[in-house]
Scaffold this motif. Structure first.
Motif, short mmCIF file in Angstrom:
data_model
loop_
_atom_site.label_atom_id
_atom_site.label_comp_id
_atom_site.label_asym_id
_atom_site.label_seq_id
_atom_site.Cartn_x
_atom_site.Cartn_y
_atom_site.Cartn_z
N ALA A 77 0.86 -1.16 0.00
CA ALA A 77 0.00 0.00 0.00
C ALA A 77 0.91 1.23 0.00
O ALA A 77 2.12 1.12 0.23
CB ALA A 77 -0.90 0.00 1.23
N LEU A 78 0.34 2.41 -0.26
CA LEU A 78 1.16 3.62 -0.36
C LEU A 78 1.93 3.92 0.92
O LEU A 78 3.09 4.33 0.86
CB LEU A 78 0.26 4.82 -0.71
CG LEU A 78 -0.32 4.83 -2.13
CD1 LEU A 78 -1.19 6.05 -2.34
CD2 LEU A 78 0.79 4.76 -3.18
N GLU A 82 2.99 1.78 3.18
CA GLU A 82 4.11 0.83 3.29
C GLU A 82 5.26 1.25 2.38
O GLU A 82 6.43 1.18 2.77
CB GLU A 82 3.65 -0.57 2.84
CG GLU A 82 2.65 -1.24 3.73
CD GLU A 82 2.16 -2.56 3.11
OE1 GLU A 82 2.80 -3.59 3.35
OE2 GLU A 82 1.15 -2.53 2.36
N LEU A 83 4.90 1.65 1.17
CA LEU A 83 5.93 2.08 0.22
C LEU A 83 6.69 3.30 0.76
O LEU A 83 7.92 3.34 0.71
CB LEU A 83 5.27 2.40 -1.13
CG LEU A 83 6.19 2.89 -2.24
CD1 LEU A 83 7.32 1.89 -2.52
CD2 LEU A 83 5.41 3.16 -3.52
#
Lengths: 104, 104
Positions: free
Chosen positions: A34-35, A37-38
């Motif tokens: 997910a964003l 996490e990135l």
């Protein structure tokens, strides 16, 4: 991109040690994310990303919780982390990159 | 997906000859495409895609001209053609698939 500070600019302000660590970390990235996490994998805080996007931290937090958003918004988010967005239509025998959304 | 006719259902109604032609054509796909190009390469009319999406032909025509849209809308469009949407954040050393938008 006027008024925005890209991740590469932010990274250039990091110490060589931090830069090396960030690079090592990015090499270890894998799997789907997910964003949020990135962003964490790229060792960026919501505040840093907010600065790069010229928005506030609360807006970044809100974006990271969304389950849908405009392709253009998503592209700016990823570009602010130093990446590029690829939109792929994947078929059993082939994958096609869709270039209709602001990357032409 | 209630009420929608997927491309695979549409394709099953094609003659074996048309199916073979469609397959050959899809093998020849290459390069980046806009949505309308992709649809034509898949040998689908706007009417057929509209039926699969349970919308009218004019809406398909309008979508194909858009330079931005919600990720979810784009995903449904591609799924109606029998494909899957992949959202990729591409960095110099790695590509990450983003799974935040309706594909978890």
């Amino acid at each position: 991109m006027t008024g925005r500070t890209s991740f590469s600019v932010l990274r250039s302000r990091m110490s060589p040690e931090s830069q090396a660590q960030a690079h090592e970390k990015s090499l270890a990235l894998k799997g789907d994310m997910a964003l949020a996490e990135l962003r964490r994998a790229m060792r960026l805080s919501q505040e840093e990303l907010a600065a790069a996007l010229n928005i506030n931290q609360a807006s970044v937090a809100k974006m990271e919780k969304r389950t849908d958003m405009y392709v253009g918004t998503l592209r700016r988010f990823i570009q602010a982390m130093g990446g590029e967005l690829d939109i792929i239509a994947r078929f059993p025998d082939r994958s096609i990159k869709i270039d209709q959304f602001g990357d032409r």
